[in-house]
Design an enzyme around this catalytic site. Sequence first.
Site, PDB file in Angstrom:
ATOM      1  N   SER A 179       0.793  -1.222   0.000  1.00 17.44           N
ATOM      2  CA  SER A 179       0.000   0.000   0.000  1.00 17.44           C
ATOM      3  C   SER A 179       0.830   1.278   0.000  1.00 17.44           C
ATOM      4  O   SER A 179       0.340   2.308  -0.443  1.00 17.44           O
ATOM      5  CB  SER A 179      -0.981  -0.005   1.168  1.00 17.44           C
ATOM      6  OG  SER A 179      -0.325  -0.349   2.363  1.00 17.44           O
ATOM      7  N   HIS A 207      -5.655  -3.710  -2.607  1.00 20.26           N
ATOM      8  CA  HIS A 207      -5.408  -2.722  -3.653  1.00 20.26           C
ATOM      9  C   HIS A 207      -5.503  -3.314  -5.057  1.00 20.26           C
ATOM     10  O   HIS A 207      -5.423  -2.587  -6.042  1.00 20.26           O
ATOM     11  CB  HIS A 207      -4.038  -2.077  -3.478  1.00 20.26           C
ATOM     12  CG  HIS A 207      -3.981  -1.146  -2.319  1.00 20.26           C
ATOM     13  ND1 HIS A 207      -4.508   0.121  -2.357  1.00 20.26           N
ATOM     14  CD2 HIS A 207      -3.484  -1.305  -1.072  1.00 20.26           C
ATOM     15  CE1 HIS A 207      -4.320   0.704  -1.192  1.00 20.26           C
ATOM     16  NE2 HIS A 207      -3.702  -0.138  -0.395  1.00 20.26           N
ATOM     17  N   LYS A 238     -11.934   0.408  -1.609  1.00 20.47           N
ATOM     18  CA  LYS A 238     -10.957   1.037  -2.500  1.00 20.47           C
ATOM     19  C   LYS A 238     -11.573   1.112  -3.904  1.00 20.47           C
ATOM     20  O   LYS A 238     -12.496   1.882  -4.098  1.00 20.47           O
ATOM     21  CB  LYS A 238      -9.650   0.283  -2.398  1.00 20.47           C
ATOM     22  CG  LYS A 238      -9.041   0.653  -1.045  1.00 20.47           C
ATOM     23  CD  LYS A 238      -7.882  -0.110  -0.566  1.00 20.47           C
ATOM     24  CE  LYS A 238      -7.456   0.532   0.750  1.00 20.47           C
ATOM     25  NZ  LYS A 238      -6.815  -0.361   1.667  1.00 20.47           N
TER      26      LYS A 238
HETATM   27  C1  PLP Z   1      -6.751  -0.434   3.071  1.00 19.42           C
HETATM   28  C2  PLP Z   1      -6.140  -1.731   3.368  1.00 19.42           C
HETATM   29  C3  PLP Z   1      -6.706  -2.597   4.306  1.00 19.42           C
HETATM   30  C4  PLP Z   1      -7.871  -2.178   5.168  1.00 19.42           C
HETATM   31  O1  PLP Z   1      -9.023  -2.045   4.441  1.00 19.42           O
HETATM   32  P1  PLP Z   1     -10.214  -1.098   4.952  1.00 19.42           P
HETATM   33  O2  PLP Z   1     -11.393  -1.613   4.241  1.00 19.42           O
HETATM   34  O3  PLP Z   1      -9.822   0.293   4.594  1.00 19.42           O
HETATM   35  O4  PLP Z   1     -10.297  -1.273   6.434  1.00 19.42           O
HETATM   36  C5  PLP Z   1      -6.139  -3.840   4.456  1.00 19.42           C
HETATM   37  N1  PLP Z   1      -5.050  -4.213   3.743  1.00 19.42           N
HETATM   38  C6  PLP Z   1      -4.455  -3.390   2.855  1.00 19.42           C
HETATM   39  C7  PLP Z   1      -3.274  -3.858   2.086  1.00 19.42           C
HETATM   40  C8  PLP Z   1      -4.981  -2.125   2.646  1.00 19.42           C
HETATM   41  O5  PLP Z   1      -4.382  -1.291   1.808  1.00 19.42           O
END
Ligand code: PLP
Length: 403
Positions: A179, A207, A238
Site C-alpha cells: 500500500s 489494492h 478502494k
Molecule cells: C486499506 C487496506 C486494508 C484495510 O481495508 P479497509 O477496508 O480500509 O479497512 C487492508 N489491507 C491493505 C493492504 C490495505 O491497503
Amino acid sequence: MGLNFILDELKSLREQALMRDYRTIESAQGPYIQIEGKSYLSFCSNNYLGLADHPKIKQAAITAINQYGWGTCASRLVAGNMLLHEELEKKIAEFKGTEAALLFPTGYMTNVGAICALAGREDIVIGDKLNHASIIDGCRQSGAIFRVYPHNDVSQLESLLLRSSTYRRRLVVTDSVFSMDGDTAPLPEIVEIAQKYDAIIMVDDAHATGVFGQHGKGMIEHYGLEGKIDIIMGSLSKAIGSIGGFIAGSKHLVNFLKNKARPFIYTTSLPPAACAASLAGLTLIQEDTSLIDKLWENIRYLKSQLSEFISNISGESPIVPVIIGTAEDALNLSTRLYENGILIPAIRPPTVPLGTSRLRISLMATHNKEDINRLISTLKDIGFLTHGNVKHLKEGYAQTDVG
Ligand SMILES: *Cc1c(COP(=O)(O)O)cnc(C)c1O
C-alpha cells in the site's frame, strides 16, 4: 500528572514533523475535491475507478435505503443478517472464483479477525516486512509467533519456513499490492514455497481488487492462481468505492470464521445500503472494464512523464510513490503542492520506515491527461522536477533494517 504526558508527546510529534491531522472535504470524493471553499486536484484517494461517486452506485444505495432502511442494529449472528449481505457474499465468491465469502465491516477487521482465528500460541505467522498494518495488528493480537522476511525476499521466506517445522500451523501472509510502495508481491513463487512446506497461504488483495487481472478480479486472476490461495482477503472500500472487507475461500473456511473471528461475531453488520453499493460496484466492473483500462492508461502516462525526471520510479499499480527522505522535506513538498491547488499528503513514519517519507501519488480512472500534466508542471514550477537533472530517488525498503 494525569494526562500531562499527552502534551509532551504532541510537542515531540510536532518537532519531528510527524504531527498528523486531517483536512475537511466539503464535496464528494473525486479527482477534484473542495476544501475550505476551494477546489483541489486530489491524487491521494483509493477511489481508483471513481466509483465512490458513481450515479449507479448512489442509486443502488438509495434504493436499498428505501427498501431496508439504514441500520441493522444487530450482529450478523443475532438478527443482523439481511438479504443483501448474503447476496453480496455470493457475488464476491463468484468474482473471486471461490466457494464462499464472508463480509466484515472493514478490511482492517477482516485481517485482524481472520489471522486471530487461524493462528494462536502454538502457531507461526510469516509475512512480508511491508505488509499492511492490519495484518501486523492481527499477528500481534493472535499470540502466534510472528516473523517477517525482507520485502519480497522469497529465499528468506523459504528459510523461515525451513526453520519452523515444529509449529502446529504455519500461515504465510502477504499483500498482493503493497500500500505504501505500490509494488507487487511475486505471488506465484510465494505460493509454490508455501505449498512445498505445507503452509497456509493468505493474500491481502485490497489494492488489487478491481484493478488487476483482465476482469479486475485481482492479483489471483492476474497470475492465474485460482484455487491455489487458501485465504483471499479484500476490501470493498478502494476500487469498489464502498465500505467493508471480506474473506473469500472454501465453505469450511467461511463457516470456521463465522464461529471464530471475533471482529465478525461481536460487531454490528454493515448497513444493507453499503452492501447494495458494493454489489453495484462489482456488477459495473463485470459488465464493463473500460474504467480499469482508463486507470491503467493514466498509470502508464504518469510513470512515463515522471521517468523523464526521475530514474527509479517504482510502483506497478495506481500507487506511485515519490520517496523524499526526511519527514520535514516530504511535508514541505506536500505543502507547496497544496498551495498550488494539489492534494498529496506526505506519508511519514511510522506508516513508512524512517528516512523514506514520501509523496504517495494515487491515480483514478476519472483523472484525465490534463490533470496529470498539471501535476507534472506544478512539480516543475516549485522546483522539484528539473530537466537535464534526472533524479535518482531514495529506495523505499532498501533503506531499512529487517526486524
Ligand atoms: C486499506 C487496506 C486494508 C484495510 O481495508 P479497509 O477496508 O480500509 O479497512 C487492508 N489491507 C491493505 C493492504 C490495505 O491497503
